[in-house]
Write a protein that holds these residues in place. Sequence first.
Motif, PDB file in Angstrom:
ATOM      1  N   TRP A 476       0.865  -1.189   0.000  1.00 29.77           N
ATOM      2  CA  TRP A 476       0.000   0.000   0.000  1.00 29.77           C
ATOM      3  C   TRP A 476       0.893   1.228   0.000  1.00 29.77           C
ATOM      4  N   ASN A 477       0.893   2.022  -1.064  1.00 31.27           N
ATOM      5  CA  ASN A 477       1.781   3.183  -1.124  1.00 31.27           C
ATOM      6  C   ASN A 477       1.064   4.454  -0.650  1.00 31.27           C
ATOM      7  N   LYS A 478       1.817   5.570  -0.648  1.00 32.90           N
ATOM      8  CA  LYS A 478       1.251   6.831  -0.167  1.00 32.90           C
ATOM      9  C   LYS A 478       0.114   7.299  -1.066  1.00 32.90           C
ATOM     10  N   GLY A 479       0.234   7.031  -2.378  1.00 35.79           N
ATOM     11  CA  GLY A 479      -0.852   7.403  -3.284  1.00 35.79           C
ATOM     12  C   GLY A 479      -2.145   6.713  -2.913  1.00 35.79           C
ATOM     13  N   ALA A 480      -2.043   5.441  -2.492  1.00 36.68           N
ATOM     14  CA  ALA A 480      -3.236   4.718  -2.060  1.00 36.68           C
ATOM     15  C   ALA A 480      -3.823   5.351  -0.800  1.00 36.68           C
ATOM     16  N   GLN A 481      -2.929   5.752   0.113  1.00 38.52           N
ATOM     17  CA  GLN A 481      -3.410   6.385   1.339  1.00 38.52           C
ATOM     18  C   GLN A 481      -4.124   7.703   1.029  1.00 38.52           C
ATOM     19  N   GLN A 482      -3.541   8.485   0.091  1.00 41.63           N
ATOM     20  CA  GLN A 482      -4.172   9.752  -0.272  1.00 41.63           C
ATOM     21  C   GLN A 482      -5.502   9.535  -0.971  1.00 41.63           C
ATOM     22  N   LEU A 483      -5.589   8.487  -1.801  1.00 45.09           N
ATOM     23  CA  LEU A 483      -6.808   8.259  -2.569  1.00 45.09           C
ATOM     24  C   LEU A 483      -7.923   7.687  -1.706  1.00 45.09           C
ATOM     25  N   TYR A 484      -7.583   6.692  -0.863  1.00 45.37           N
ATOM     26  CA  TYR A 484      -8.620   5.969  -0.137  1.00 45.37           C
ATOM     27  C   TYR A 484      -8.748   6.363   1.328  1.00 45.37           C
ATOM     28  N   GLY A 485      -7.712   7.026   1.885  1.00 45.87           N
ATOM     29  CA  GLY A 485      -7.819   7.476   3.270  1.00 45.87           C
ATOM     30  C   GLY A 485      -7.293   6.501   4.301  1.00 45.87           C
ATOM     31  N   TYR A 486      -7.034   5.246   3.934  1.00 46.48           N
ATOM     32  CA  TYR A 486      -6.482   4.265   4.865  1.00 46.48           C
ATOM     33  C   TYR A 486      -4.955   4.391   4.901  1.00 46.48           C
ATOM     34  N   SER A 487      -4.356   4.274   6.097  1.00 50.94           N
ATOM     35  CA  SER A 487      -2.907   4.175   6.191  1.00 50.94           C
ATOM     36  C   SER A 487      -2.489   2.761   5.806  1.00 50.94           C
ATOM     37  N   ALA A 488      -1.159   2.579   5.596  1.00 49.81           N
ATOM     38  CA  ALA A 488      -0.667   1.248   5.223  1.00 49.81           C
ATOM     39  C   ALA A 488      -0.970   0.235   6.323  1.00 49.81           C
ATOM     40  N   ASN A 489      -0.798   0.646   7.576  1.00 40.47           N
ATOM     41  CA  ASN A 489      -1.066  -0.277   8.681  1.00 40.47           C
ATOM     42  C   ASN A 489      -2.531  -0.697   8.734  1.00 40.47           C
ATOM     43  N   GLU A 490      -3.404   0.236   8.351  1.00 45.58           N
ATOM     44  CA  GLU A 490      -4.828  -0.076   8.373  1.00 45.58           C
ATOM     45  C   GLU A 490      -5.244  -0.962   7.209  1.00 45.58           C
TER      46      GLU A 490
END
Length: 937
Positions: A476-490
Amino acid sequence: MFEYLQRLFAKPPQQPAKPKMFPTSVASLEAAVESQNMAEAGLRQSEEHFAQLVAGVRDYSVLLLDRNGVILTWNAGAERLKGYRPEEIIGQHFSRFYPRESVSAGWPTHELKVATETGRFEEENWRLRKDGSKFWASVVITALRGPDQEVRGFLKITRDLTDRKQTEERLKLSEERFRLLVDGVSDYAVFMLDPDGRIATWNVGAQRLKQYTAEEIIGQHFSKFYTKADIERDWPAEELRTAAAVGRFEDEGLRVRKDGTTFWANVVITSVKDESGILRGYAKVTRDLTERQAAEENQRRLLMEEVARRAAEQWAHEVDRQREQLHVTLSSIGDAVIVTDGEGIITFLNPVASELTGWDLEEATNKPLESVFRVVNDTTGEPIANPVKLVFLKGNVVTLANDTALIAKNGRTIPIEDSAAPIRSKSGEIEGAVLVFRDVTEMRRAVETRLRLAAIVESSDDAIIGETLDGKISSWNKGAQQLYGYSANEAIGQPLSILIPGDHPDELPDLMERIARAESVEHFETQRVRKDGSLVDVALTISPILNAEGKVVGASKIARDVSARKLEDRRKNEFLAVLAHELRNPLASLRNGLQVLRLADNDRAALAQARPMMERQLQHLVRLVDDLLDVSRISQGKLQLRKERLSLGAVVAHALEVIGQHTDHGHHELTVKVPEEPTYVDADKTRLAQAISNLVNNAIKYSDPGSQIWVTAEHRGNEAVITVKDNGIGIETAMLGKVFDMFTQIDRSLEQSQGGLGVGLNIVKQLVEMHGGTVAARSAGLGKGSEFSIHLPVVLAVHQQQDSSGDEPVVTSIRHRILVVDDNRDAASSMAMMLQMMGNDVRTAHDGLAGIQVAETFVPELILLDIGMPKLNGFDTCRRIREQPWGKNVMIVALTGWGQDEDKQRSQESGFDGHVVKPVDPATLEQLLVGLKSATG
């Protein structure tokens, strides 16, 4: 590697038996079973990785044993060394390779016991091949422990040292023969000295002649046999220096026995050097000449001396042979190897080292290591300490940092990994060092590539997600976190279904089924749900991830937020729909008007009503096209302002003149207020008036008939402020920040009588900013009217020329000869008809060449010339006409649809007297005829 093998071979610790669970614990049990299955799958994968790692090793037998000594793996080196194929030996006990006497003595069991207790067992001994032959083997057995530190098995590495063993046996035999030969000589003292002159060996003749036993004298300096006078004149050292320089020293003189007595001795000292010329010691033969008797005895002694000398030379030759064998071995190693003596002087380097350093063996020998092996920090370029010096200082193996680089002879920088180890004598003293290094350019490049790819993935604005075949998120990269709102740990470890909207139930199974078939999914547009529950439009590209065997083990997914693009597409589609609507309205009116003209016959009332309607619709159509052209010119930076110092009141008046017909048509009440004192701005009169008129037109458009509109111009401090206020439909608060955006309509739901393209306010904003000003919108809300204000910098007043732009054109009654050249026959015919109705003599042509031919015979006073035409364009047509004697004074005006500033500039350069953009306004045409009258006066 050992730690890796320990982790590889370790099995998960036995879990304590769990109590029977009630039905409510079934899910936990299933999760535990799944976890166990995954762990076992990971173990199998690790074991497969280990098998691949060692399977290709052919010079070593590398195998795994279980805790009882049963063989679990078998590599190519084991098969080559011991002769068994994997299917013959896997599952057998490893004692099969041991001689019968070793098995009877329980030696294999002993080895495993020692490895279990100490962690490692190492020895050299005889082992058996499949065919029963023996080989001398170096065996290392290492215990492999699990997380609970219990021994899970053993790693056994075997190397064939038969050749070395045979060499050692031959050398031992040779040395024994030499020792027996020399020790048996009783009439000569024959012994060896080390390079410093200390006694290394001692034969019977030496003990008889000098009375010392071997225990008393070995290790002592040979100067012990010299007289005090010889010692004072440093004669022992001189003898060694001479022998070292010329290879041999012979002398006769007094020598001293243990009891202090002297005897006359014949001494021969021979230097012993290796093939590279390094001194390794001396062979010393001493004869007692005190009782020189018969010639026969003398001859016998000479013969014995020769025998002893040959023995010493044979011994030296054997040492050289062994050294040569070592050099051959080092030369065949794939890594670079450099050997130095105890002073850090190079004695050997192999071909790989020669290739990397750029120094051949002959050049490098006897040079300090620093001259050949120059190392620096690969990042800073700073020199790094000589690894051999560190070996001499620390006395152990030294490994340099990972960022080490070698500077080759030609200046090339090569990243390397290296280590240096001491070479010790039998007594444990460091006699030199061996340096082993390798070029890691490709390895570093591979690492950098992986890191670069990882950085690209992590820094990408797109969401890049790894997933397993069972639909779990694995990366899970930072772009995914920005797009979906979940952190990598989540996100990692969660099912992909957390991102799937509830109304897409079949989407994920379909996609995973395609991935399992190794299919790629490209540009699949759908919706996903964010952590906060909101939906987002995404475009997905999904690629299967294959292992080395080509089996699909997962998928990589790239998700791009296309919400903005879809919004833009919707806005474009809406704009095109609006454009079609806005164009169809005036076109429909014009078409209806033409039909009215056709049917009206002599009905003057119908004609009088249709004509102004058609003029209004034509003007509306022209305004739409002009707006689009203005947007294009502004966005491309091609719109140029022609600024002059203008009165603020004059600019407002000019703007109101432009839109006067619209105010009248809407029956609005317009209130205009300008400052009493003249206020001046630097502005393009036409463009600033266009901005003001756009605001007033908006107020008219979004206000009911009879509504009030206020236009106010005032001087505030250093600013001129022009305000357009209405009591119309107003603007929602949420729309205030968007009203100046391209293609934005304030409210189309009210279906005002006049539409638009949604570009007017954007043009206002761009034009005002080009003048160095700002524009703002205010509204108290829907139904509460709107207010737009333009703020411009005020300038000092200067003398203003009288603006005559408002003068009424003078219609001439003089008949002129006019040529219309246009490839559009309808445009040419309609223009000719209009000019003829104004009393002129008119001719037409429909391409550039025809236009020149007609002009040559007709000799017109005015040529209205199109630009884009077949055969010859308008620019070239104008140039050719100007080249003719009759064409130098003809007025030529470009009448074209090309209206960019560069088009006008090119017209001027081609010889045109003017440039008019289609459709031409009748008033503009009359002005041309007035100018023609003045010119022909």
